[in-house]
Design an enzyme around this catalytic site. Structure first.
Site, PDB file in Angstrom:
ATOM      1  N   GLU A 105      57.814  33.717  38.938  1.00  0.00           N
ATOM      2  CA  GLU A 105      56.856  34.000  40.002  1.00  0.00           C
ATOM      3  C   GLU A 105      55.620  33.135  39.835  1.00  0.00           C
ATOM      4  O   GLU A 105      55.179  32.879  38.707  1.00  0.00           O
ATOM      5  CB  GLU A 105      56.468  35.489  39.956  1.00  0.00           C
ATOM      6  N   ASP A 107      51.785  33.090  41.566  1.00  0.00           N
ATOM      7  CA  ASP A 107      50.986  34.000  42.390  1.00  0.00           C
ATOM      8  C   ASP A 107      49.632  33.454  42.816  1.00  0.00           C
ATOM      9  O   ASP A 107      48.861  32.951  41.978  1.00  0.00           O
ATOM     10  CB  ASP A 107      50.689  35.293  41.617  1.00  0.00           C
ATOM     11  N   GLU A 109      46.859  35.836  44.628  1.00  0.00           N
ATOM     12  CA  GLU A 109      46.529  37.155  45.153  1.00  0.00           C
ATOM     13  C   GLU A 109      45.025  37.203  45.412  1.00  0.00           C
ATOM     14  O   GLU A 109      44.231  36.771  44.560  1.00  0.00           O
ATOM     15  CB  GLU A 109      46.926  38.264  44.171  1.00  0.00           C
ATOM     16  N   THR A 123      45.267  34.405  40.033  1.00  0.00           N
ATOM     17  CA  THR A 123      46.445  33.546  39.886  1.00  0.00           C
ATOM     18  C   THR A 123      47.215  33.967  38.632  1.00  0.00           C
ATOM     19  O   THR A 123      46.626  34.428  37.653  1.00  0.00           O
ATOM     20  CB  THR A 123      46.072  32.058  39.783  1.00  0.00           C
ATOM     21  N   ASN A 132      51.324  37.493  32.057  1.00  0.00           N
ATOM     22  CA  ASN A 132      50.151  37.472  31.178  1.00  0.00           C
ATOM     23  C   ASN A 132      49.504  36.090  31.112  1.00  0.00           C
ATOM     24  O   ASN A 132      49.019  35.670  30.059  1.00  0.00           O
ATOM     25  CB  ASN A 132      50.507  37.947  29.762  1.00  0.00           C
ATOM     26  N   GLU A 134      47.014  35.087  33.483  1.00  0.00           N
ATOM     27  CA  GLU A 134      46.090  35.246  34.594  1.00  0.00           C
ATOM     28  C   GLU A 134      44.831  34.384  34.454  1.00  0.00           C
ATOM     29  O   GLU A 134      44.250  34.272  33.371  1.00  0.00           O
ATOM     30  CB  GLU A 134      45.644  36.714  34.715  1.00  0.00           C
ATOM     31  N   ASP A 198      44.026  51.331  43.146  1.00  0.00           N
ATOM     32  CA  ASP A 198      44.012  51.832  41.776  1.00  0.00           C
ATOM     33  C   ASP A 198      43.574  50.762  40.779  1.00  0.00           C
ATOM     34  O   ASP A 198      43.254  51.081  39.624  1.00  0.00           O
ATOM     35  CB  ASP A 198      45.384  52.389  41.389  1.00  0.00           C
TER      36      ASP A 198
END
Length: 296
Positions: A105, A107, A109, A123, A132, A134, A198
């Site tokens: 993946e 990302d 977001e 990212t 892990n 990020e 959350d």
């Protein structure tokens, strides 16, 4: 007669080429041709003859879409205009992903904000089911006021995240030192708008204000250049089926030049707010091996 026949034949070929060229150009940015709205019960809408796609979120559901094709490497560009106003708790996404256990993946977001606060661009890179990786950023403009282009370049050497063609992150292939890298699982492009109050805004302390619903994010000008993989096909056949609307193929070996490296340094010095390679609390045993390598 022979001369006239050849002339007519040549004219026919030219006309076919013109028609095909116009179809390719049209298809490059046409949501009707390139994506399927895969969830949301009508909350995702293709508009303006396929040039615009909007996703909405309310207290009952979000929405999303996916590319019709899977790809093994490519460049993926999309213009987004994010949810305006108080978007706390919402997440707007633009990412590539494979399916199943041990998935890959890549990302983008966009984590919503309380009114007046900046969006967080999140990212991450997963390979063989492990993430892990990020890094997070604040943008240097208001991403809700106008459309901006977000891009993922994915080739066998590196992954580049870009905003308006400015690199914000590079994740290099360090398989040689044991770091997994997505190289052999075809991925589909996905986009979505959903509720994650959350965790999304200030660690979940600020919740979604449903009196502001429906929340709407807008997408346009999609452009996919890459190796198309037919569903269930052998990965080795993907490279023989490519789409490249620019006909440049530069994504296959794309890397940062001196200007790109300077821009990346500027973004990471001025706009990065989180880096997994500097989080001592989270990784007390030490950082992943790629953190010691060049970011370029």
């Amino acid at each position: 007669m022979a001369t006239n026949s050849r002339a007519l034949s040549n004219l026919a070929v030219v006309l076919v080429c013109i028609v095909m060229a116009s179809l390719v150009t049209h298809s490059a940015g046409d949501f009707n041709r390139n994506v399927d709205i895969n969830w949301g019960d009508g909350r995702g809408k293709i508009q303006e003859g396929g040039r615009l796609l909007t996703l909405s979120l309310d207290q009952y559901s979000g929405s999303g879409f996916q590319s019709k094709n899977e790809y093994l490497f490519g460049r993926f560009d999309m213009q987004l205009k994010l949810v305006s106003g108080d978007s706390a708790g919402t997440v707007t996404t633009f990412f590539l992903a494979s399916q199943g256990p041990g998935h890959d993946e890549i990302d983008f977001e966009f984590l919503g904000n309380a009114s007046g606060q900046p969006y967080t661009v999140h990212t991450n890179v997963y390979s063989q089911g492990k993430g892990n990786k990020e890094q997070q950023f604040h943008l240097w403009f208001d991403p809700t006021a106008a459309f901006h282009t977000y891009s993922i370049v994915w080739n066998s050497q590196r992954i580049i995240f870009l905003v308006d063609n400015i690199p914000i992150r590079v994740f290099n292939n360090h398989q040689a030192i044991g770091i997994p890298f997505p190289t052999n699982q075809p991925m589909r492009l996905y986009c979505s708008l959903w509720n994650a109050d959350d965790w999304a805004t200030q660690g979940g302390r600020i919740k979604t204000d449903w009196t502001k619903a429906p929340f709407v994010a807008s997408y346009r000008d999609l452009n996919f250049n890459g190796n198309i993989c037919a569903s269930g096909s052998n990965v080795g056949s993907c490279a023989s089926k490519s789409v490249d609307s620019s006909n440049s193929g530069t994504w296959k070996t794309e890397e940062l030049d001196a200007k790109g490296r300077n821009r990346l340094r500027w973004v990471q010095q001025k706009h990065m707010i989180y880096n997994y390679c500097a989080d001592v609390t989270r990784f007390p045993q030490g950082f992943s091996a790629e953190c010691k390598r060049s970011r370029f």
